[in-house]
Design a protein around this motif. Structure first.
Motif, short mmCIF file in Angstrom:
data_model
loop_
_atom_site.label_atom_id
_atom_site.label_comp_id
_atom_site.label_asym_id
_atom_site.label_seq_id
_atom_site.Cartn_x
_atom_site.Cartn_y
_atom_site.Cartn_z
N GLU A 45 9.49 9.70 -17.95
CA GLU A 45 9.31 11.03 -18.01
C GLU A 45 7.94 11.22 -18.57
O GLU A 45 7.52 11.34 -19.84
CB GLU A 45 10.39 12.03 -18.65
N GLY A 46 6.99 11.84 -17.81
CA GLY A 46 5.64 11.97 -18.13
C GLY A 46 5.40 13.34 -18.64
O GLY A 46 4.85 13.85 -19.71
N GLY A 47 6.13 14.49 -18.02
CA GLY A 47 5.96 15.75 -18.50
C GLY A 47 4.74 16.51 -18.01
O GLY A 47 4.41 17.65 -18.36
N GLN A 48 3.86 15.62 -17.29
CA GLN A 48 2.55 16.47 -16.75
C GLN A 48 2.66 17.50 -15.79
O GLN A 48 3.45 17.55 -15.14
CB GLN A 48 1.45 15.35 -16.29
N PRO A 49 1.67 18.45 -16.11
CA PRO A 49 1.66 19.73 -15.46
C PRO A 49 0.90 19.34 -14.03
O PRO A 49 0.19 18.56 -14.03
CB PRO A 49 0.99 20.88 -16.20
N VAL A 50 0.99 20.27 -12.99
CA VAL A 50 0.07 20.27 -11.71
C VAL A 50 0.54 19.22 -10.95
O VAL A 50 1.12 19.24 -9.69
CB VAL A 50 -1.25 19.96 -12.11
N TYR A 51 0.69 17.94 -11.46
CA TYR A 51 1.04 16.81 -10.45
C TYR A 51 2.53 16.21 -10.54
O TYR A 51 3.05 16.12 -11.63
CB TYR A 51 0.15 15.45 -10.77
N HIS A 52 3.24 16.43 -9.58
CA HIS A 52 4.73 16.17 -9.60
C HIS A 52 4.94 14.78 -10.07
O HIS A 52 5.83 14.32 -10.71
CB HIS A 52 5.29 16.33 -8.20
N TYR A 53 4.26 13.87 -9.58
CA TYR A 53 4.23 12.49 -10.16
C TYR A 53 2.74 11.60 -9.83
O TYR A 53 1.78 12.16 -9.35
CB TYR A 53 4.96 11.70 -8.73
N LEU A 54 2.72 11.04 -10.91
CA LEU A 54 1.55 10.08 -11.26
C LEU A 54 2.02 8.60 -10.79
O LEU A 54 3.06 8.22 -11.47
CB LEU A 54 1.07 9.95 -12.44
N PHE A 55 1.29 7.91 -10.22
CA PHE A 55 1.59 6.29 -9.76
C PHE A 55 0.51 5.57 -10.24
O PHE A 55 -0.72 5.72 -10.32
CB PHE A 55 1.75 6.30 -8.13
N SER A 56 0.92 4.48 -10.75
CA SER A 56 0.27 3.31 -11.18
C SER A 56 0.76 2.20 -10.53
O SER A 56 1.90 1.56 -10.64
CB SER A 56 0.17 3.14 -12.80
N VAL A 57 -0.14 1.49 -9.95
CA VAL A 57 0.18 0.03 -9.39
C VAL A 57 -0.84 -0.92 -9.75
O VAL A 57 -2.21 -0.94 -9.86
CB VAL A 57 -0.31 0.08 -7.84
N GLU A 58 -0.21 -2.09 -10.52
CA GLU A 58 -1.16 -2.99 -11.07
C GLU A 58 -0.99 -4.52 -10.56
O GLU A 58 0.26 -4.81 -10.39
CB GLU A 58 -0.97 -3.15 -12.74
N SER A 59 -1.88 -5.33 -10.43
CA SER A 59 -2.00 -6.38 -9.81
C SER A 59 -2.01 -7.60 -10.67
O SER A 59 -2.11 -7.25 -11.86
CB SER A 59 -3.08 -6.71 -8.68
N ILE A 84 0.42 -0.09 -2.50
CA ILE A 84 0.92 -1.30 -2.77
C ILE A 84 0.65 -2.14 -1.50
O ILE A 84 0.96 -2.10 -0.50
CB ILE A 84 2.57 -1.39 -2.77
N GLU A 85 0.03 -3.49 -1.84
CA GLU A 85 -0.53 -4.25 -0.81
C GLU A 85 0.33 -5.57 -0.59
O GLU A 85 0.79 -6.01 0.42
CB GLU A 85 -1.80 -4.59 -1.13
N GLU A 86 0.57 -6.14 -1.74
CA GLU A 86 1.40 -7.49 -1.63
C GLU A 86 2.86 -7.30 -2.09
O GLU A 86 3.64 -8.09 -1.62
CB GLU A 86 0.67 -8.26 -2.99
N GLY A 87 3.38 -6.22 -2.71
CA GLY A 87 4.51 -6.08 -2.90
C GLY A 87 5.23 -6.83 -3.97
O GLY A 87 6.40 -6.73 -4.47
N GLN A 88 4.39 -7.14 -4.77
CA GLN A 88 4.98 -8.00 -6.07
C GLN A 88 3.97 -7.17 -7.34
O GLN A 88 4.14 -8.00 -8.24
CB GLN A 88 4.57 -9.37 -6.10
N GLU A 89 3.56 -6.19 -7.25
CA GLU A 89 2.74 -5.53 -8.21
C GLU A 89 3.69 -5.00 -9.13
O GLU A 89 4.96 -4.77 -9.22
CB GLU A 89 1.77 -4.56 -7.81
N VAL A 90 3.04 -4.39 -10.24
CA VAL A 90 4.04 -3.46 -11.24
C VAL A 90 3.66 -2.19 -10.93
O VAL A 90 2.50 -1.73 -10.80
CB VAL A 90 3.64 -3.80 -12.69
N VAL A 91 4.68 -1.50 -10.55
CA VAL A 91 4.63 0.07 -10.12
C VAL A 91 5.13 0.72 -11.14
O VAL A 91 6.32 0.61 -11.50
CB VAL A 91 5.21 0.11 -8.83
N THR A 92 4.43 1.80 -11.62
CA THR A 92 4.80 2.79 -12.71
C THR A 92 4.70 4.35 -12.46
O THR A 92 3.84 4.56 -11.49
CB THR A 92 4.09 2.74 -14.01
#
Length: 597
Positions: free
Chosen positions: A583-597, A543-551
């Protein structure tokens, strides 16, 4: 054991020995993954790819190396998983093309076939990277061409090929700095070396296949642990979009399935009352299309593989009998299947396996029965997903077919082919959602280019796939949608949190086994004993600008306490950001993050 000529029987035994050797060491190949994450799957992918080839050889091998190599190539091509599996299939595809016209190969011809395989593999990769399986295969084949001028003994030649492959494998650390830093050799190259070791062991020692060995070969691939998640069939809940998740096909009447018989069979042109009859593939397709659709015809000089949905199965079989003897016939009534699924409360009808006798696979596609022509959709979507919650998100965005897969179990080329065949759309978009799956999707597109219009959007992560699906507009044409979706990929930053499976040092970062690690755009950027600390370090870099969409996509193994603390930290630290959690329910990864500008 000296051998001047290599026939189909010996080649089959070589492949079995190579496949066994690879299976025995598949976990070691997995362990060579550069990142210390629990998803090192190169060994698994190469093993399952070889298993598909071995399965085809068991069905249809011969004493002629040309036809045997072609059968192997087809099995590998359809069973290819991950980048390493696709490259492996292309190595043998080129080999088979070079060997196609021969009953047996001498040393020069064997070397030329290896070189042909290398050329085919390099063509399949858009941007070949040296220091990988490609380099190992290339240097081994180059040495084979040189050494074949000095010997007529194929066993001696294979020994030299193996030696050069091993030497090149050791040098991969010098070609790719990250390999040297981590202290491993290239995993795909190691897998190929194991296969070559099996080849050489057979040629050097020779053996009659006893019952114990036959049992081993019969079970090749079965001992590899694989994981697959079921495809979610219930409605997506709590998502921002209100797009319905039922496909148009699911609302069709059973009797609307016009071409109700799903047929798959082989025509052996070498046996039966009619042998070696002239076969025109295009004319054969046209005849099938009179009473059918979903047509796939794969032909060579000996065998024709046919798949078709038809309303006149008798006419299809009579047509096929003009060219040889029919084998491995599978016919399924899709209306009956549709009724059964409706009575069970399901709205999607899966079509039968294209290869009914292939070993059971954990990957499943959400597939639909074929609707009548007037209900053909303008667009269709296939997406690879890992986790029921993520599958729900893709369905809510209008994705028609979901392949359960992801990092720990990559879909094969055949999985994509079957998913495409199950859909009725003028143009189909595929979202691989993993860099290790793009090649298999592209290979499926190439196989079906004569019968289907397909575009592969090269999404390399789940967040990229979701962004691409959001960018799609039903009323735009193919080129505009392709451009919009590709552009959407560029505006997404992807991050993952998982556990390290071994101690390592990467770019001055000391990582201990069991620690939480944060990965951003394929680089490890955070490591800590604490989950929340790792997430904070990772997201601070994303997160660079602080105004992004974070999922935030919460994985199967994440706990509520960590998730609650993480969401509280995000809202406090980035008050201007738009924050979503699913709730993603994905295995292996505790969290997946998406940051969109």
């Amino acid at each position: 054991m000296s051998k001047r000529f290599l026939n189909g029987t010996d080649f089959t035994a070589m492949v079995l020995a190579g496949a066994e050797r690879l299976q025995q060491h598949a976990e070691h190949v997995n362990s060579l993954n550069v990142f210390p994450v629990p998803d090192g799957d190169t060994g698994t992918n190469m093993n399952l790819t070889m298993t598909a080839g071995v399965t085809e050889l068991k069905r249809n091998h011969s004493a002629a190396i040309g036809s045997t190599a072609t059968v192997l190539s087809k099995g590998l091509l359809m069973g290819a998983r991950g980048n390493s599996g696709v490259i492996l299939s292309q190595l043998f595809r080129g080999f088979s093309r070079s060997a196609a016209s021969y009953e047996e190969l001498n040393a020069n011809q064997f070397a030329a076939a290896l070189q042909s395989g290398v050329e085919s593999a390099y063509k399949a990769v858009v941007k070949p990277v040296e220091g990988t399986i490609l380099t190992v295969a290339k240097e081994a084949a180059k040495h084979a061409l040189y050494y074949s001028r000095r010997t007529t003994d194929i066993t001696e030649l294979m020994g030299e090929v193996l030696k050069r492959a091993q030497e090149t494998l050791a040098q991969t650390q010098e070609m790719l700095p990250i390999l040297k830093q981590v202290g491993v050799v290239d995993s795909g190259g190691q897998g190929l070396v194991y296969i070559y070791e099996g080849f050489y062991n057979y040629l050097q020692h020779g053996y009659e296949v006893n019952q114990e060995q036959a049992d081993i070969y019969a079970n090749i691939g079965e001992s590899v642990p694989v994981q697959g998640s079921r495809v979610a069939l219930d409605k997506a809940k709590g998502l921002a979009t209100t797009t319905p998740d039922h496909s148009a096909q699911s609302r069709m009447e059973t009797e609307d399935i016009e071409f109700l018989y799903d047929m798959e069979f082989f025509i052996n042109r070498q046996i039966g009352d009619i042998k070696n009859a002239a076969f025109n593939e295009e004319s054969f397709r046209q005849e099938l299309s009179k009473n059918g659709d979903s047509i796939i015809v794969i032909a060579d000089d000996e065998v024709v593989k046919v798949h078709v949905h038809s309303k006149a199965p008798g006419e299809v079989l009579n047509l096929a009998l003009r060219y040889g003897e029919i084998t491995q016939i599978h016919i399924l009534n899709m209306r009956e299947q549709h009724r059964d699924l409706l009575s069970a409360g399901l709205d999607i009808a899966p079509s039968p396996d294209v290869f009914a006798e292939m070993p059971p696979q954990p990957l499943t596609a959400q597939e639909t029965a074929t609707p009548p022509a007037e209900e053909v959709a303008a667009y269709g979507f296939i997406a690879v997903s890992s986790g029921d919650g993520i599958s729900d998100i893709f369905k809510s965005l209008g994705v028609d077919a979901i392949l359960s897969g992801g990092q720990t179990m990559n879909p094969s080329t055949e999985d994509f082919v079957k998913a495409v065949e199950s859909m009725s759309a003028d143009h189909i978009f595929i979202l691989p959602n993993n860099s290790n799956i793009v090649l298999a999707a592209q290979q499926a597109k190439d196989l079906l280019e004569e019968t289907h219009h397909i575009t592969v959007i090269p999404s390399k992560s789940i967040p990229q796939g979701i962004a691409a699906a959001f960018a799609f507009q039903e009323d735009e044409d193919v080129s505009v949608n392709q451009s919009n979706m590709n552009e959407a990929l560029q505006h997404v930053k992807s991050g993952q949190v998982t556990n390290a499976v071994r101690d390592t040092v990467i770019e001055d970062m000391n990582i201990k086994e069991g620690q939480y690690i944060g990965i951003h755009n394929s680089k490890i950027v955070a490591a800590s004993d604490l989950m929340l600390t790792t997430c904070q370090q990772l997201l601070s870099k994303m997160i660079e600008e602080g105004q992004e969409v974070v999922t935030v996509l919460v994985g199967h193994d994440a706990n509520d306490q960590d998730t609650s603390a993480l969401m509280g930290w995000l809202e406090e630290t980035y008050p201007d950001a738009e924050i979503e959690m699913h709730e993603g329910g994905q295995p292996v990864y505790h969290y997946l993050f998406s940051v969109e500008s």
